[in-house]
Motif scaffolding. Sequence first.
Motif, mmCIF file in Angstrom:
data_model
loop_
_atom_site.group_PDB
_atom_site.id
_atom_site.type_symbol
_atom_site.label_atom_id
_atom_site.label_comp_id
_atom_site.label_asym_id
_atom_site.label_seq_id
_atom_site.Cartn_x
_atom_site.Cartn_y
_atom_site.Cartn_z
ATOM 1 N N CYS A 104 0.907 -1.238 -0.099
ATOM 2 C CA CYS A 104 -0.038 -0.100 0.019
ATOM 3 C C CYS A 104 0.871 1.238 -0.071
ATOM 4 O O CYS A 104 2.267 1.047 -0.035
ATOM 5 C CB CYS A 104 -0.986 0.026 1.296
ATOM 6 N N CYS A 105 0.177 2.502 -0.127
ATOM 7 C CA CYS A 105 0.932 3.540 0.103
ATOM 8 C C CYS A 105 0.219 4.369 1.185
ATOM 9 O O CYS A 105 -0.976 4.841 0.721
ATOM 10 C CB CYS A 105 1.167 4.521 -0.977
ATOM 11 N N THR A 106 0.483 4.419 2.533
ATOM 12 C CA THR A 106 -0.352 5.128 3.397
ATOM 13 C C THR A 106 -0.381 6.416 3.189
ATOM 14 O O THR A 106 -1.497 7.199 3.621
ATOM 15 C CB THR A 106 0.037 5.008 4.734
ATOM 16 N N LEU A 107 0.493 6.991 2.554
ATOM 17 C CA LEU A 107 0.431 8.561 2.291
ATOM 18 C C LEU A 107 -0.341 8.985 1.196
ATOM 19 O O LEU A 107 -0.863 9.855 1.081
ATOM 20 C CB LEU A 107 1.888 9.127 2.089
ATOM 21 N N CYS A 108 -0.221 8.135 -0.009
ATOM 22 C CA CYS A 108 -0.824 8.719 -1.326
ATOM 23 C C CYS A 108 -0.929 7.418 -2.085
ATOM 24 O O CYS A 108 -1.897 6.601 -2.052
ATOM 25 C CB CYS A 108 0.077 9.871 -1.973
ATOM 26 N N SER A 109 -0.192 7.498 -3.272
ATOM 27 C CA SER A 109 -0.548 6.390 -4.298
ATOM 28 C C SER A 109 0.656 5.824 -4.762
ATOM 29 O O SER A 109 0.675 5.221 -5.885
ATOM 30 C CB SER A 109 -1.298 6.904 -5.383
ATOM 31 N N CYS A 110 1.847 5.957 -4.306
ATOM 32 C CA CYS A 110 3.080 5.087 -4.870
ATOM 33 C C CYS A 110 3.047 3.798 -5.121
ATOM 34 O O CYS A 110 2.371 2.892 -4.150
ATOM 35 C CB CYS A 110 4.244 5.745 -3.744
ATOM 36 N N THR A 111 3.339 3.367 -5.997
ATOM 37 C CA THR A 111 3.644 2.044 -6.561
ATOM 38 C C THR A 111 4.896 2.085 -7.660
ATOM 39 O O THR A 111 5.310 2.954 -7.912
ATOM 40 C CB THR A 111 2.530 1.427 -7.403
HETATM 41 FE FE FE Z 1 2.182 7.558 -2.332
#
Ligand code: FE
Length: 201
Positions: A104-111
């Motif tokens: 997951c990315c708890t902050l935003c949307s990183c993958t």
């Molecule tokens: Fe992110």
Amino acid sequence: MESNSDLKAVAAPVERAAAIEMALTSRGVATVEDLAERVHLADEVWLPERGARVVAKAWTDPVFRTRLLANGKSAVAELGIELPAHHRHLVVLENSHEVHNVICCTLCSCTALTVIGLPPDWYKDLEYRARVVRDSRTVLREMGLDLPAETQVRVWDTTADTRYMVLPLRPAGTDHWSESQLATLVTQDSMIGVARALEAK
Ligand code: FE
């Protein structure tokens, strides 16, 4: 209740995209060609099929698998898959019957978007980002993945410079499958860790 001014404040996505494009090009941050190239990459190059090739090769080539687990970034480069410079590490998380990994990315949307594709909408949703960390087993069950109680769940929170992908378990009954056949069983969800690879038919 929303007032008329609230409704006017939110433009349609296509209008917002046009406004951002205008802001970037008018200030010389990017050219129209730069932006068209990004759209091309996002729509036609950075697709989950790339990650599926990586998984299928890892399933069939134990030496590649070892390299992939040791240094994901250099191993995927062997297949012609580049990561942006700021994605300094690609950490590949191997599922087993004992341990199931989910990212997951708890902050935003990183993958690792150049490997597994752009994140799906639900991945960016606050609901997923918050709940998968503290109630992962329930969230996975709600998404259709019911794990046995004895399987440990590990949740990995992406950062700006460390990207993850899950190496799902190879489905049963695929012993004599070719790499390209195996790749058809690997979905983006399975590389995020919210699903298993598809079953062999
Ligand atoms: Fe992110």
